[in-house]
Design an enzyme around this catalytic site. Structure first.
Site, mmCIF file in Angstrom:
data_model
loop_
_atom_site.group_PDB
_atom_site.id
_atom_site.type_symbol
_atom_site.label_atom_id
_atom_site.label_comp_id
_atom_site.label_asym_id
_atom_site.label_seq_id
_atom_site.Cartn_x
_atom_site.Cartn_y
_atom_site.Cartn_z
ATOM 1 N N GLY A 48 96.600 20.887 51.793
ATOM 2 C CA GLY A 48 97.725 21.256 50.937
ATOM 3 C C GLY A 48 97.808 22.753 50.772
ATOM 4 N N GLY B 254 100.063 25.661 48.270
ATOM 5 C CA GLY B 254 101.056 25.801 47.211
ATOM 6 C C GLY B 254 100.955 27.168 46.612
ATOM 7 N N GLY B 255 101.540 27.274 45.454
ATOM 8 C CA GLY B 255 101.632 28.570 44.810
ATOM 9 C C GLY B 255 100.279 29.172 44.517
ATOM 10 N N MET B 256 99.339 28.337 44.204
ATOM 11 C CA MET B 256 98.062 28.887 43.801
ATOM 12 C C MET B 256 97.191 29.261 44.987
ATOM 13 S SD MET B 256 97.099 26.481 40.611
ATOM 14 C CE MET B 256 95.597 27.362 40.218
ATOM 15 N N VAL C 170 94.493 24.375 49.798
ATOM 16 C CA VAL C 170 93.484 23.367 49.506
ATOM 17 C C VAL C 170 93.008 22.785 50.834
ATOM 18 C CG1 VAL C 170 92.922 21.300 48.200
ATOM 19 C CG2 VAL C 170 94.750 22.807 47.396
ATOM 20 N N LYS D 161 89.488 24.660 47.045
ATOM 21 C CA LYS D 161 90.736 25.341 46.759
ATOM 22 C C LYS D 161 90.480 26.839 46.803
ATOM 23 C CE LYS D 161 94.659 24.665 43.919
ATOM 24 N NZ LYS D 161 95.213 23.579 43.123
ATOM 25 N N ASP E 226 98.584 24.100 33.123
ATOM 26 C CA ASP E 226 99.474 23.825 34.255
ATOM 27 C C ASP E 226 99.545 22.324 34.520
ATOM 28 O OD1 ASP E 226 101.231 24.456 36.290
ATOM 29 O OD2 ASP E 226 99.650 24.735 37.786
#
Lengths: 867, 197
Positions: free
Chosen positions: A93, A95-97, A100, A115, A212
């Site tokens: 995965g 994403g914004g952070m 992963v 992550k 979050d």
């Protein structure tokens, strides 16, 4: 190639696109066979068309952000790379952070989720914080929370910032909570959310706020258990709450943010921020959709909605849902943290109560909580943050309010509200989305100012303790009010609480305007709604009831007002404790009503209690304290305690000047009161000065018809009469009478008082015919209101007869008048006794008539007068 | 940017005043620059700034005027502004100028967004100019679609063309540009990726 050549190429190319792919090249060759260059051009276009799908693809917001991330990634992660004791297997995965990865741990042998966060730890401080926070996270141990197994940093190349990473339990086959729950029965969905609440509570108890929470972070594993991931990572990495979610999920996540997060108020973030997110999840689980309606492409619109709009109650979207669940979501998602459940556990418990069919703690949501609070505070002018935001609900209901002229004396108070807004604006502006936030703050500021002005007027009038004022050209304020009043009914269809709150405010405003009939209509409407919501809305009900009772007094029936207030007082003490200034307001109004209906002694304890309580409530309440002090002064004056009376008047005046300013209407009234007292004590010079001051102020401030002006004119006319300035007094008395007639009509007690006072001046001026007519009019009216034997009826009748006799001393009419006066005396003697004030007023009139006309038995009348 | 200014300029533009278009462009262009500077000054996360930059540029359009005609003009100008900002930046990069390191980071990011879809923004800029000579309408479609991020429908709306016309025009323009910029094209190649230099 020129443009006509290009046109041919284009036409050939476009025609070919309509054909199957394998036929296209032949088609363009055939179409452009006369020009091989053009044919080659078209072929190249076909080739480019077929091979590069992404070329010039217009970027969507998500891809823009994604790409920006990729660009910023300094450390490239690849399969097989080792991080800590973990070997990267495959990306699962992004994403914004950050990214992963599925990774393998050798010992113990297991798969984990690794992550690697996007953002770097630029400073030593942020790095230290990361280390401290990750230790805290490692200690979180709950079946509902994915455990953090290890953490560390990846050093960046060429001295670039290191990227923090976390290794967490890999949750196999996990699905986002909302996706998992979609087809489940309601009960199962609620149980899942309760599980999530309990897991979140575990983190809270260890001092970690998730910050979050969203479906992607609230997973359900293969066994159907809720597993919350990414707990506290936001803070550990020192991300601001906005950039935390700045990734592709920006828009998705914004929808789960609380207003305090959207506004970037990091100091305002606590466990209730997570409660808000759980509320949004609940909403989603109940309705299958987000609570927000804004098109997610508009960041600002969505942010605004999160901060300002109460979502549609779930039961409106899914009619089978219980209203109780509306209340729970409304409370969990309240804009102000104080109104939410205090903890995730409280929300879990509430869901438990719902599931067990027990009564809930949450009640019906009140959309105008802030407005309500505003009223409760009475003179808390603070309009800031969420309060202002919620108040804007009202602002949007009255578009005409913006036309309302600024109120001079409200400026200072407005400035306070603006200051707060500006402060907030600059705090917000310091955050990521600075410009959007600033624009939003400016807009809010603008609307808050507008609303402030409106509320300013309203609350200026919300002092129904005897002093009512209007602060601006009445027509302007009146038009504004009428518009607001007509809009309120259709602005809040079906939202009875909102309607009630607004109508109460509008009623108050009418009240302040002295438009008692309109005030009564709206306050009565509000009270009926509040009565259905007892005891939840007891405060509003009490307030509305008090205003209605006081209105009866204002409209002339003081005795009934006193009776109503006395009853209400008992009821109100059952609903409200004595931290409510409203109880003191009842006492104050009651004192006033008692005094107006002649029960001066009885009023003293109420006036005293009200004043003392209001003083205790602090400077905000000094106007009310002053009013109560005025009531007290009025009563002690009757008791004959001159010293106490003068002290009370002076302290009242001081409080009023402090609260409203020396040139305010209230200060004018206070000056008039003190002046009246001093005049009664024969201190003419001082009294005269105070009256002139009051006149100067009030002539400027109250240039329309107003009950307060009418009353003051009455007092002034009397005072000037006593000073011997008869013509001036007559002028004032006529003005007073005319105003009262316009305000109340010809038969109102106020009007009759003015009629009588005019008659008095006319007698002294020798205008006996006019005086007689006026006193007779007063006598007829008072007889109807007070009875034929009331002191004031008798007084008017006696003065009418006196004037009739004096008009033409030699006439038969004068003889008749003397005879009638004697009959009146006999009647009063019989009914009330010789010393009664009514009997004595007749005696005094008889004596004056006998002295003035040398008719009747002067000595007899003189005997009847008891010195 | 003051909306009042924009409204007046839009009115003038509608009235056929060509200079208003330029002035309007200046306003939008300046606004984008200011906006970028202010956001960087706030010291928050870079990525959001890039997003916000783009969003905000678009957001302005909603406020520009309720008249759909105004909106169309404005969208077109905003797209032109975006193109210009990016091209200027790419040019500054290739000339190794570093006017403001913080601003550079932001525009790098914005550029990166586009760079993934086109090997070289400068090349694209040149080729777009050439395309405009051959078919001005196609060049405008590209500007609106690519730099303005408008959908086919929005582009059709702004240009007052049929949906199908825009779609065909877009495909042609895209293919033509790709044939000149892409790896198989005749034109010079740009290195892919954001840090292409």
């Amino acid at each position: 190639m020129d443009s006509s050549g290009f046109r041919r190429v284009r036409e050939a190319f476009e025609a070919a696109l309509a054909l199957p792919a394998e036929a296209r090249v032949d088609a363009v060759r055939s179409a452009l066979r006369d020009d091989p260059d053009l044919a080659r051009e078209a072929e190249r276009m076909l080739a480019a068309h077929a091979t590069d799908e992404r070329f010039l693809e217009p970027p969507s917001a998500e891809t823009l952000v994604d790409l920006a991330h990729r660009h910023e990634t300094h450390v490239v992660l690849q399969p097989g790379a080792h991080i800590g004791g973990f070997e990267l297997v495959r990306p699962i995965g992004a994403g914004g952070m950050g990214e992963v990865w599925e990774a393998r741990q050798e010992s113990p042998a297991r798969s984990v989720a690794l992550k690697a966060l996007r953002s770097g730890l630029g400073t030593e401080r942020s790095r230290r914080r990361f280390e401290e926070e990750s230790q805290v996270l490692a200690r979180l141990s709950h079946p509902g929370i994915a455990k953090v197994l290890a953490s560390g940093v990846l050093e960046g190349p060429e001295g670039g910032p290191p990227r923090p990473w976390f290794a967490m339990e890999l949750i196999e086959g996990a699905r986002p909570l909302t996706a998992f729950a979609r087809e489940l029965p309601l009960r199962r969905r609620l149980l899942l959310l309760r599980e999530a609440c309990v897991a979140v509570q575990h983190g809270h108890l260890r001092g970690v706020i998730h910050r979050d929470l969203k479906p992607d972070n609230c997973l359900v594993d293969l066994e159907g258990r809720v597993r919350v991931i990414d707990f506290g990572i936001a803070r550990a990495t020192g991300e601001t709450d906005l950039s935390l979610t700045a990734g592709g999920e920006l828009l998705g996540t914004l929808g789960y943010m609380s207003p305090e997060q959207v506004l970037g108020l990091s100091e305002g973030i606590d466990v209730r921020t997570d409660v808000h997110a759980l509320g949004v999840l609940l909403y989603h689980l109940l309705t299958g959709r987000s609570p927000w309606i804004s098109d997610s492409s508009s960041w600002t619109a969505l942010a605004k909605e999160v901060c300002e709009r109460d979502p549609e109650p779930p039961s409106r979207l899914v009619p089978s849902l219980s209203r109780e669940l509306d209340w729970v979501t409304a409370r969990a998602m309240a804009k102000e943290p104080d109104r939410r459940y205090a903890s995730a556990q409280d929300l879990a418990d509430e869901l438990g109560r719902y599931l067990d069919h027990q009564p809930l703690h949450a009640g019906p949501p009140s959309a105008t909580y802030a407005a309500r609070k505003f009223v409760r505070r009475n003179r808390a002018w603070v309009v800031g943050g969420a309060v202002a935001a919620t108040l804007l609900l009202l602002g949007s209901a009255g578009t005409g309010w913006g036309l309302y002229k600024s109120v001079e004396r409200g400026r200072e108070l407005e400035a306070r509200g603006i200051e707060l807004e500006t402060e907030r604006a600059s705090a917000v502006a310091a955050r990521a989305d600075a410009e959007a936030a600033r624009a939003q703050a400016e807009e809010r500021l603008e609307r808050a100012e507008m609303l402030n002005r409106f509320l300013n007027t309203m609350l200026r009038g919300a002092n129904p303790l005897g002093v009512t004022t209007t602060t601006s050209s009445e027509s302007t304020v009146g038009e504004m009010l009428d518009r607001a009043a007509s809009e309120v009914m259709r602005a809040f269809p079906g939202q009875s609480v909102l309607e009630a709150d607004t109508r109460l405010l509008i009623g108050l405003s009418y009240y302040g305007q002295g438009r008692y009939e309109s005030a009564q209509e709206h306050i009565e409407g509000a009270r009926q709604i509040f009565a259905d919501l007892l005891p939840e809305r007891a405060f509003e009900w009490v307030r509305a009831s008090r205003l209605l009772a006081t209105l009866r007094g204002r409209r002339g029936d003081h005795a009934a007002a006193a009776q109503d207030l006395l009853e209400l007082r008992g009821l109100a003490h059952g609903y409200l404790d004595d931290t409510y200034p409203e109880l003191a307001a009842i006492d104050s109004d009651l004192a006033w009503a008692l005094q107006e209906s002649g029960q001066l002694t009885e009023s003293i304890p109420y006036a005293q209690a009200a004043r003392d309580r209001f003083v205790e409530f602090g400077p905000e309440f000094s106007p009310m304290a002053a009013t109560a002090a005025s009531h007290l002064a009025r009563a002690t004056r009757v008791l004959g305690d001159d010293e106490a009376t003068e002290a009370a008047y002076r302290s009242a005046r001081e409080l009023i000047v402090g609260a409203y300013g020396p040139l305010s209407v209230q200060a004018g009234v206070a000056a008039s009161n003190l002046g009246t007292f001093l005049f009664g004590k024969g201190r003419n010079a001082e009294a005269r000065e105070l009256f002139e001051e009051a006149i100067a102020i009030l002539q400027i401030e109250l240039d329309g018809d107003h009950p307060t002006v009418a009353t003051l004119l009455y007092n002034l006319g009397g005072a000037v009469y006593e000073l011997g300035e008869l013509e001036e007094s007559e002028r004032i008395s006529i003005a007073c009478l005319e105003m009262n007639e316009r305000l109340w009509g010809p038969d109102h007690s106020e009007t009759l008082d003015a009629v009588a006072s005019l008659g008095l001046v006319q007698i002294e001026l020798g205008q006996f015919d006019e005086a007689s007519v006026n006193f007779e009019r007063a006598a007829v009216g008072r007889s109807a209101q007070l009875g034929p034997d009331h002191r004031r009826t008798v007084y008017a009748r006696a003065r009418a007869l006196e004037a009739r006799g004096l008009a033409d001393p030699g006439s038969a009419a004068a003889v008749d008048a003397a005879v009638e006066l004697d009959e009146l005396y006999q009647h009063c003697l019989e009914v009330s006794g010789p010393a009664a004030s009514s009997t004595q007023t007749v005696a005094a009139a008889g004596l004056r008539l006998a002295s003035g006309t040398a008719r009747g038995n002067r000595d007899l009348w003189a005997e009847r007068v008891i010195e | 940017m003051r909306h009042g200014d924009v409204t007046v300029l839009l009115q003038r533009l509608k009235g056929g005043d060509e200079s208003a278009g330029e002035a309007l462009f200046e306003v939008v262009y300046g606004d984008l620059h200011d906006r970028a500077r202010r956001m960087l000054g706030s010291g928050a996360g870079h990525t959001l700034q890039a997003t916000a930059l783009i969003h905000e540029a678009w957001l302005k359009l909603d406020h520009a005027g309720s008249d759909p005609g105004d909106r169309g003009h404005f969208l077109a100008i905003a797209a032109k502004a975006m193109r210009s900002v990016l091209v200027d930046h790419a040019r500054a990069k290739s000339a190794a100028k570093r006017p403001d390191s913080r601003q550079r980071v932001l525009l790098d990011e914005a550029l990166a967004v586009y760079a993934d879809r086109v090997p070289d923004v400068l090349e694209l800029n040149d080729e777009l100019d050439r395309l405009a000579e051959l078919d001005a309408r196609l060049a405008r479609i590209v500007e609106l679609r690519f730099f303005g991020g408008l959908s086919i429908a929005e582009t059709a709306d702004v240009m007052q063309l049929g949906h199908a016309t825009v779609e065909r025009g877009w495909q042609s323009a895209r293919a033509w540009l790709a044939s000149r910029l892409g790896p198989d094209g005749a034109g010079p190649k740009g290195a892919p990726g954001a840090d292409g230099q």
